[in-house]
Design a protein around this motif. Structure first.
Motif, PDB file in Angstrom:
ATOM      1  N   THR A 152      47.477  35.870 -73.246  1.00  4.12           N
ATOM      2  CA  THR A 152      48.897  36.035 -73.349  1.00  4.12           C
ATOM      3  C   THR A 152      49.763  36.192 -74.399  1.00  4.12           C
ATOM      4  O   THR A 152      50.729  36.594 -74.976  1.00  4.12           O
ATOM      5  N   PRO A 225      56.926  34.419 -67.164  1.00  6.37           N
ATOM      6  CA  PRO A 225      55.986  33.599 -66.334  1.00  6.37           C
ATOM      7  C   PRO A 225      55.779  32.156 -66.600  1.00  6.37           C
ATOM      8  O   PRO A 225      55.716  31.241 -65.845  1.00  6.37           O
ATOM      9  N   ASP A 229      56.502  29.140 -64.296  1.00  3.93           N
ATOM     10  CA  ASP A 229      55.604  28.099 -63.713  1.00  3.93           C
ATOM     11  C   ASP A 229      56.157  26.657 -64.132  1.00  3.93           C
ATOM     12  O   ASP A 229      56.089  25.848 -63.319  1.00  3.93           O
ATOM     13  N   LEU A 263      50.352  30.524 -61.153  1.00  8.91           N
ATOM     14  CA  LEU A 263      49.208  31.019 -61.040  1.00  8.91           C
ATOM     15  C   LEU A 263      48.853  30.818 -59.709  1.00  8.91           C
ATOM     16  O   LEU A 263      47.978  31.874 -58.874  1.00  8.91           O
ATOM     17  N   VAL A 281      47.837  38.225 -65.049  1.00  9.68           N
ATOM     18  CA  VAL A 281      48.803  37.650 -65.985  1.00  9.68           C
ATOM     19  C   VAL A 281      49.012  38.677 -67.092  1.00  9.68           C
ATOM     20  O   VAL A 281      50.109  38.753 -67.760  1.00  9.68           O
ATOM     21  N   GLU A 285      52.498  40.433 -68.559  1.00  7.39           N
ATOM     22  CA  GLU A 285      52.950  40.208 -70.023  1.00  7.39           C
ATOM     23  C   GLU A 285      53.121  41.696 -70.726  1.00  7.39           C
ATOM     24  O   GLU A 285      54.083  41.965 -71.319  1.00  7.39           O
TER      25      GLU A 285
END
Length: 299
Positions: A152, A225, A229, A263, A281, A285
Motif C-alpha cells: 500500500t 483506508p 481503520d 480489514l 486493499v 489504494e
C-alpha cells in the motif's frame, strides 16, 4: 530520474541479506496467519533506512538531507518499538518528538509563501508535525498481513510522485521503488517482515512528501483506508489483541477478529484468503490513486 532504479536494485538485493542477519540474531516474528505459524525475520525496515539515503546521494541537497533526517529518526523509533514493544501511547509521543524537528529545520524553502497560502501562519508548523506523526502511525496501524503495508505504501508513494515535482517527486518515486524491491521478499508467503522500523519510516515518508509537495490533502485521501481503520480501532482503544485475533480456517480463508477494523470489514464482506485480502486493499489504494490524479487535474 536514476534514483528509483538505484533504490530498487539496492532494495531487492539487500533485503534477503538483512533478513539473514535478523534471523541469525534471533529477531524473528511468527507469521500468525499461516497454519504452521513459521518464524520470519523481523525489522526488515532497516533496508529502507539504508537504501533511501544511499539512493539519493547523487542528488542530495539541503532539503532532501533534512527530510532524510526526519525519515531516519522515525526509523529509530521503529527500531526501539521492534526491540522493546512500546505502548501505543509511547510510540505516538516519540513520533511527535521526532516530528517536532520539522519546526527547527524549516523543510520548505518558500516557507513564507507556504504559510500565507494556507492562511494558518505559524499554526502550519503544528499542522506539519501532526500530519507527519499521523501519517507514520496510520501506516503502522493498518498492517499484519504479508505485503500489506509495504504494498500500500508503494502505491501511495507512486501516485504522490505523479502529482508532485522537484524534491518531493524524487522522494516519492525513489521510496516507491525501494518499497517494491522489498515487496518482492515480503509478498505472500513473506520471507521478511518490515516491522515497525519499516511501517513508521514509510508512513513518515508519505507525510513528508505531502508537506514538501504541498499535496497534504491528496496524501491524506490516499490514506483513507488507514484512517477508517484508526477510527474503528479507536472504539476499543487499540487493544484488539486481548479481544481475539484473525483466525485462519481449515480451508485457508480468514475469519474476522471479534472487533471492528478496516480489514475485518473486508473479511466480513467476502470470504478471502490472505493474498486475496491484501490484493483487495491494494486495489482500493489504486482506485484512490486514480481519483487523486483526476482531482489534481481538476483543482
Amino acid at each position: 530520474m536514476i534514483t528509483p532504479v538505484i533504490g530498487f536494485i539496492f532494495s531487492i538485493f539487500l533485503t534477503p541479506y538483512i533478513g539473514s542477519l535478523m534471523k541469525k540474531a534471533g529477531i524473528v516474528g511468527k507469521d500468525i496467519h499461516k497454519p504452521d505459524k513459521p518464524e520470519v525475520p523481523e525489522m526488515g525496515g532497516i533496508v529502507f533506512l539504508l537504501v533511501l539515503p544511499l539512493s539519493l546521494t547523487v542528488l542530495l541537497n539541503e532539503t532532501l538531507a533534512k527530510a532524510l533526517l526526519v525519515f531516519l529518526l522515525f526509523g529509530v523509533v521503529g527500531i526501539i518499538d521492534d526491540t522493546t514493544q512500546l505502548k501505543q501511547s509511547h510510540k505516538v509521543l516519540l513520533s511527535l518528538l521526532v516530528s517536532s524537528t520539522i519546526i527547527s529545520m524549516s523543510l520548505d524553502t518558500d516557507l513564507n509563501i507556504l504559510l500565507a497560502s494556507f492562511e494558518l501562519g505559524l499554526l502550519y508548523y503544528l499542522f506539519a508535525v501532526l500530519f507527519v506523526t499521523g501519517s507514520a502511525n496510520l501506516v503502522n496501524l493498518l498492517a499484519g498481513f504479508n505485503g500489506l503495508e509495504v504494498g500500500t505504501s508503494a502505491i501511495v508513494l507512486f501516485f504522490l510522485g505523479l502529482i508532485t515535482s522537484g524534491d518531493a517527486q524524487i522522494l516519492a518515486f525513489t521510496g516507491s521503488a525501494i518499497a517494491l524491491g522489498f515487496l518482492w521478499w515480503n509478498r505472500y508467503p513473506a520471507k521478511i517482515f518490515p516491522g515497525d522500523t519499516g511501517t513508521l519510516s514509510l508512513g513518515a515518508l508519505i507525510g513528508l512528501i505531502g508537506i514538501l509537495g504541498k499535496v497534504e490533502i491528496f496524501a491524506a485521501f490516499l490514506l483513507l483506508p488507514h484512517f477508517v481503520d484508526f477510527l474503528l480501532k479507536s472504539k476499543i482503544r487499540f487493544k484488539g489483541r486481548p479481544l481475539g485475533r484473525t483466525e485462519v480456517l481449515e480451508d485457508g480463508t480468514l475469519k474476522a477478529p471479534p472487533y471492528l477494523s478496516f480489514l475485518g470489514l473486508l473479511m466480513r464482506m467476502k470470504r478471502v484468503k490472505e493474498p486475496q485480502l491484501v490484493a483487495m486493499v491494494w486495489e482500493i489504494e489504486v482506485i484512490l490513486g486514480f481519483i487523486v490524479l483526476l482531482l489534481h487535474q481538476l483543482l
